[in-house]
Structures are given as structure tokens and as C-alpha cells.
Enzyme design. Sequence first.
Site, PDB file in Angstrom:
ATOM      1  CD1 TRP A 195      -0.535  70.571   2.635  1.00  0.00           C
ATOM      2  CD2 TRP A 195      -0.981  70.984   0.487  1.00  0.00           C
ATOM      3  NE1 TRP A 195      -0.643  69.353   1.970  1.00  0.00           N
ATOM      4  CE2 TRP A 195      -0.921  69.581   0.645  1.00  0.00           C
ATOM      5  CE3 TRP A 195      -1.262  71.494  -0.784  1.00  0.00           C
ATOM      6  CZ2 TRP A 195      -1.117  68.689  -0.397  1.00  0.00           C
ATOM      7  CZ3 TRP A 195      -1.463  70.610  -1.829  1.00  0.00           C
ATOM      8  CH2 TRP A 195      -1.397  69.227  -1.631  1.00  0.00           C
ATOM      9  CE1 TYR A 197      -1.955  72.128   6.715  1.00  0.00           C
ATOM     10  CE2 TYR A 197       0.212  71.109   6.621  1.00  0.00           C
ATOM     11  CZ  TYR A 197      -1.170  71.018   6.512  1.00  0.00           C
ATOM     12  OH  TYR A 197      -1.742  69.814   6.195  1.00  0.00           O
ATOM     13  CB  ILE A 229      -8.481  76.189   1.157  1.00  0.00           C
ATOM     14  CG1 ILE A 229      -8.591  77.395   0.206  1.00  0.00           C
ATOM     15  CG2 ILE A 229      -7.757  76.576   2.445  1.00  0.00           C
ATOM     16  CD1 ILE A 229      -9.598  78.438   0.666  1.00  0.00           C
ATOM     17  CE  LYS A 230      -3.266  68.690   4.193  1.00  0.00           C
ATOM     18  NZ  LYS A 230      -2.019  67.927   3.928  1.00  0.00           N
ATOM     19  CB  VAL A 231      -6.866  74.703   7.044  1.00  0.00           C
ATOM     20  CG1 VAL A 231      -6.536  75.926   6.224  1.00  0.00           C
ATOM     21  CG2 VAL A 231      -8.361  74.396   6.979  1.00  0.00           C
TER      22      VAL A 231
END
Length: 332
Positions: A195, A197, A229-231
Site C-alpha cells: 500500500w 499512500y 502495488i496499491k495506490v
Amino acid sequence: MAQDPGVTDALRWATSATKPKQENGPMRITPVVKSILDKYESDNPGTKTNLARILMEGRLGGTGKLVILPVDQGFEHGPARSFAPNPPAYDPHYHFDLAIEAGLSAYAAPLGMIEAGAGTYAGSIPLILKVNSSNSLAVTKDQAVTGTVADALRLGCSAIGFTIYPGSEYAFDQMEELRELAEEAKSAGLAVVVWSYPRGPELDKKAETALDICAYAAHMAALLGAHIIKVKPPTDAVSLPAAQKTYETQNIDRSTLAKRVEHVMQASFAGRRIVVFSGGETTGTDQLLDTIRGLRDGGANGSIIGRNTFQRPRAEALELLGKIIDIFQNKA
């Protein structure tokens, strides 16, 4: 929108009555998934197998697209803010059931949530153990390490998940923690989900989702060795003064969400890394589905969506997740 031939083939494979059953031999993967795995050139067979488990699971299995249910909001925002809108969601089993019934790709949660259902749901859906967490009582932009690679292995998880806050005073410490955990996870055959952020004293709320910052955050996660990938979905803002000239002189198109997502994918090693986008703040159905269409049209690998689903009544959540999956299948 024209149907992608690879997705079409994968969907045909996934719905075929003659599809080989996994219990009769090695797990079969589609050409789309094989192509994705080939981009992870340094990884061992164990890690690639766990990535394949996620990519081959659920209604989107084999298409290269993902919809993941993350339920770490109890830690991040508190139990009432997270679950009071839909009281059955206080029960950890509710989220396992929701992810499985909806045909999702994986379920991500902190240690206690997964431990509370690990036995009942063993082998039912790929799990991602979120190994660091923050909470709304804290005043620092940091997260505590709350799970281990050993925990992930003990619980049968396919991956660990870790949050970094680029821009925070603690970002370098987080990156070093991630380096150690990712090295251990990969050596044990687990995948790594990051994540990313952006948050910190120099970033206001607008900057956190600005296109240049979002692309930078995704690139950092790729550089740190993330498999997935987390955005957040990026806005059309450009925040960093040093980046504004580049975005203008290079004519980087930020006119639509699809174009902005395309740029984030480009920043993620030219699409060589899996990128999924969050559902963001709780919002209306039509607005959310428009966002999902923008993600799809920009080439995103999928969505990781929590509050916008589990805070709704179960039937409504299942209907919404079905519509999201239909969009990623180019059916809507």
C-alpha cells in the site's frame, strides 16, 4: 470498448466445462497469467505460485484482473466507523464469506481478523496478511509492525501486505522495515503487496492524490520490490513544483481518469508490475462504477475495495461487486 483478445481467451478458459481441475494435476494458468508471471524475473517458484493463486482465483481468474477485499479499517478508523453501518460486518467470518461468495481474487486483513477465520476457511480463498497497521488515535504518520512472515505462513497466506507513507517523517524507517520483511517473505515463497499512500507534513489532502505524487508513490513501491502495488485513483492535480514543468513540457495527458491511470501504470515499470487501485472514501454506486470504468480503461490490473462494499447490506454489496467484476470483464 473493444474486448482484449487475451482477456477474451482467459474468460473462455475460465468458464469452459472442460477446464482441468486443479486436484487432478498441477495448477493450470492462462497465457495472460503466464505473461504476468514472466515479468517477475527474480522470483522463486513458490512466490510465482502464490501470485498465480491470486491471479487464478474467483470470477476474474485467469484474466490478469483482480478485485481484492481489504478489511483493515477497524485498525485504521475504529470499529464503529468501520462496521456500524452494517453490523454483521463486526464478525470476521462475514468478510471471508463475502469475498468467497462474490468470487473475489483475495482477502486482505490484519492478523486477528485472519486468525478468527483461518481454520473455517482454510484453502477457500487466497489470503494477504496485512503486517503493519496504524490507528486513528495516533498523531504520527507511521504504522506499527503487527504481523510476521511466520504468521503468514502459519495461516496459509499467499502474500504479506505492508503500508508505506511516502512523504512522512517516518517513511525511511518504513521502507527499511519493508525491505527486511519483503526479503524474508520472498525467501519463503510469499508475494509482497505494498500500500503506497503519500502522507506527511509537506502534503495537503489535495497533494495526496495528485497525479505526480500518485505516480511517484507507485514507482517507489515498485523500486522497493512490490509484486502488487496499491495506490489511490489519481486526480488531475500536479503538486510538486519541480514536476510541474515536466508535466507541461512533456504534454503528459491528465484529462481523464483513464489517462491518469495509464500514467501510473507507466510509472510502475511500464506495466511490468501489478497495480490495483483503492475504492477511496465511501461514495455512491454510480460514481464508484464510473471510477472503476476509468481504472479499466487506463489499464489497471484491478481494484482493492473495502468500505464501499462491506458497509452495505450483504445483498447490495454482492450486487455491487458483481457489477465491478463485470466492468473488468468488459461486460459493462
